[in-house]
Write an enzyme that holds these catalytic residues in place. Sequence first.
Site, mmCIF file in Angstrom:
data_model
loop_
_atom_site.group_PDB
_atom_site.id
_atom_site.type_symbol
_atom_site.label_atom_id
_atom_site.label_comp_id
_atom_site.label_asym_id
_atom_site.label_seq_id
_atom_site.Cartn_x
_atom_site.Cartn_y
_atom_site.Cartn_z
ATOM 1 N N PRO A 146 0.802 -1.221 0.000
ATOM 2 C CA PRO A 146 0.000 0.000 0.000
ATOM 3 C C PRO A 146 0.838 1.275 0.000
ATOM 4 O O PRO A 146 0.455 2.279 -0.609
ATOM 5 C CB PRO A 146 -0.825 -0.125 1.293
ATOM 6 C CG PRO A 146 -0.949 -1.601 1.501
ATOM 7 C CD PRO A 146 0.351 -2.179 1.034
ATOM 8 N N GLY A 169 5.206 1.404 -4.026
ATOM 9 C CA GLY A 169 4.958 1.006 -5.394
ATOM 10 C C GLY A 169 6.229 1.111 -6.210
ATOM 11 O O GLY A 169 7.028 0.182 -6.283
ATOM 12 N N SER A 170 6.453 2.301 -6.801
ATOM 13 C CA SER A 170 7.664 2.501 -7.601
ATOM 14 C C SER A 170 8.930 2.361 -6.764
ATOM 15 O O SER A 170 9.967 1.909 -7.256
ATOM 16 C CB SER A 170 7.621 3.886 -8.258
ATOM 17 O OG SER A 170 6.542 3.981 -9.167
ATOM 18 N N ARG A 180 -15.374 3.273 -43.677
ATOM 19 C CA ARG A 180 -16.282 4.329 -43.228
ATOM 20 C C ARG A 180 -16.251 5.501 -44.209
ATOM 21 O O ARG A 180 -15.188 6.051 -44.484
ATOM 22 C CB ARG A 180 -15.865 4.793 -41.828
ATOM 23 C CG ARG A 180 -16.601 6.004 -41.294
ATOM 24 C CD ARG A 180 -18.030 5.687 -40.910
ATOM 25 N NE ARG A 180 -18.595 6.765 -40.106
ATOM 26 C CZ ARG A 180 -19.868 6.813 -39.723
ATOM 27 N NH1 ARG A 180 -20.698 5.822 -40.047
ATOM 28 N NH2 ARG A 180 -20.319 7.813 -38.994
ATOM 29 N N GLY A 193 -14.549 7.582 -33.779
ATOM 30 C CA GLY A 193 -15.492 8.603 -33.329
ATOM 31 C C GLY A 193 -16.429 8.076 -32.259
ATOM 32 O O GLY A 193 -16.003 7.420 -31.305
ATOM 33 N N GLU A 222 5.076 -2.222 -13.103
ATOM 34 C CA GLU A 222 6.520 -2.487 -13.110
ATOM 35 C C GLU A 222 7.352 -1.236 -13.382
ATOM 36 O O GLU A 222 8.373 -1.274 -14.053
ATOM 37 C CB GLU A 222 6.862 -3.598 -14.106
ATOM 38 C CG GLU A 222 6.299 -4.929 -13.659
ATOM 39 C CD GLU A 222 6.811 -6.078 -14.484
ATOM 40 O OE1 GLU A 222 8.003 -6.083 -14.807
ATOM 41 O OE2 GLU A 222 6.010 -6.956 -14.808
ATOM 42 N N SER A 262 5.879 5.497 -16.141
ATOM 43 C CA SER A 262 6.670 6.227 -17.139
ATOM 44 C C SER A 262 7.627 7.204 -16.468
ATOM 45 O O SER A 262 8.750 7.423 -16.949
ATOM 46 C CB SER A 262 5.737 6.971 -18.098
ATOM 47 O OG SER A 262 5.019 6.059 -18.920
#
Length: 384
Positions: free
Chosen positions: A135, A138-139, A275, A346, A370, A373
Amino acid sequence: MSTSTEPWPLTDEQHSIVELCREFATNEIRPRGREVDERDVESPLDIFQAAAKVGITDFMLPEEYGGGGFTDVFTQCLVQEQMCWGDPAIGNFVCSNGFFADPLLELGTDRQKEEWLRPLAGPKPLYTALATTEPGAGSDAASIVTTATRVDGGYSLNGQKAWISNAGLADQYVVFAKTDSTARSSGVTAFLLRKGVEGLTFGAPMRKMGQRAIVCREIFLDEVFVPESDRLGDEGQGFRGLMKTFDVSRIVLAAAATGSARAAYEYALQYARERNQFGKPIIEHQAVAFRLADMATRIESAWLLTLHAARQRDAGADVAKLAAMAKLQASETAMAVTWGAVQTLGGWGYSREYPVEQWMRDAKLEEIEEGTSDIMRLIISRRL
């Protein structure tokens, strides 16, 4: 356009497994993508089992433990790209045992590999999970607070993990904990444990934006005993093993992201050809054509970077920077391309009648899991 063109020659064996995966993705995975997404918190076990029967779930494991022997990252990328073209979440789920195997191959003894990898091979493999995230961690994986305290004969694990893929479903786990709570990365150690051990419990399925074929839960460890023989590597080696695992898995995830981007691009391209608006197919309108050109260019560059990183890893190079580059480029490409697909369709792109809105939701995870960015850019910048 197809990312399955060959910037490097493939062996006959590689051609065979790519063709197998292409057929499986087309016939078994793609038709089930929407159904699995709508179920929300149910993994498609029947697809996993069907993949196991034809050797897809264990292709990446060494032959000496019953696997397919495609241990090189390059081939793993070829497979992952095809599978995630079928459906990003299902493709990642089917190949998820490779993520568990990587730290075992990096840190495990011969006995541990035989005991823990062989059950993953064959037509009825076990399910697995790797538990790092918490919790509050993370990174920054070095900041985990789950502890492993020495007791007679082994260790007592206490703590909580979050966002663990396959938790509850998995039969086998690699869990990272601190054997030295005063240290950061040098205090992290890896442990092997099985479902059903006393003190190991799971939270409810976590509801997610996308990639719902892989169900995530919290893991709770309350004085879970792990014998010393199930410690993976020496004390303090866990973080190094995890980073080596990420060097592989980030490249493979880049291939997964590229496959999902290719699916969205191909779907949008076909739609744009069919289309009609203002008296002609919309692909003949420059705004649409240029968007598709950008999508195609980004996919090709992401794929080439991914395969280059894989080749370098297979050659024994230090690929921390390249792996981060590949994951960054491919994950952001997947997000941009799936957005472009929705935009090209669209209003229909916004509808659940078409798959591109799901693929856009699925793509977002690749920019987060994992290493976000932001973390990828941090890794790259530190190595410039």
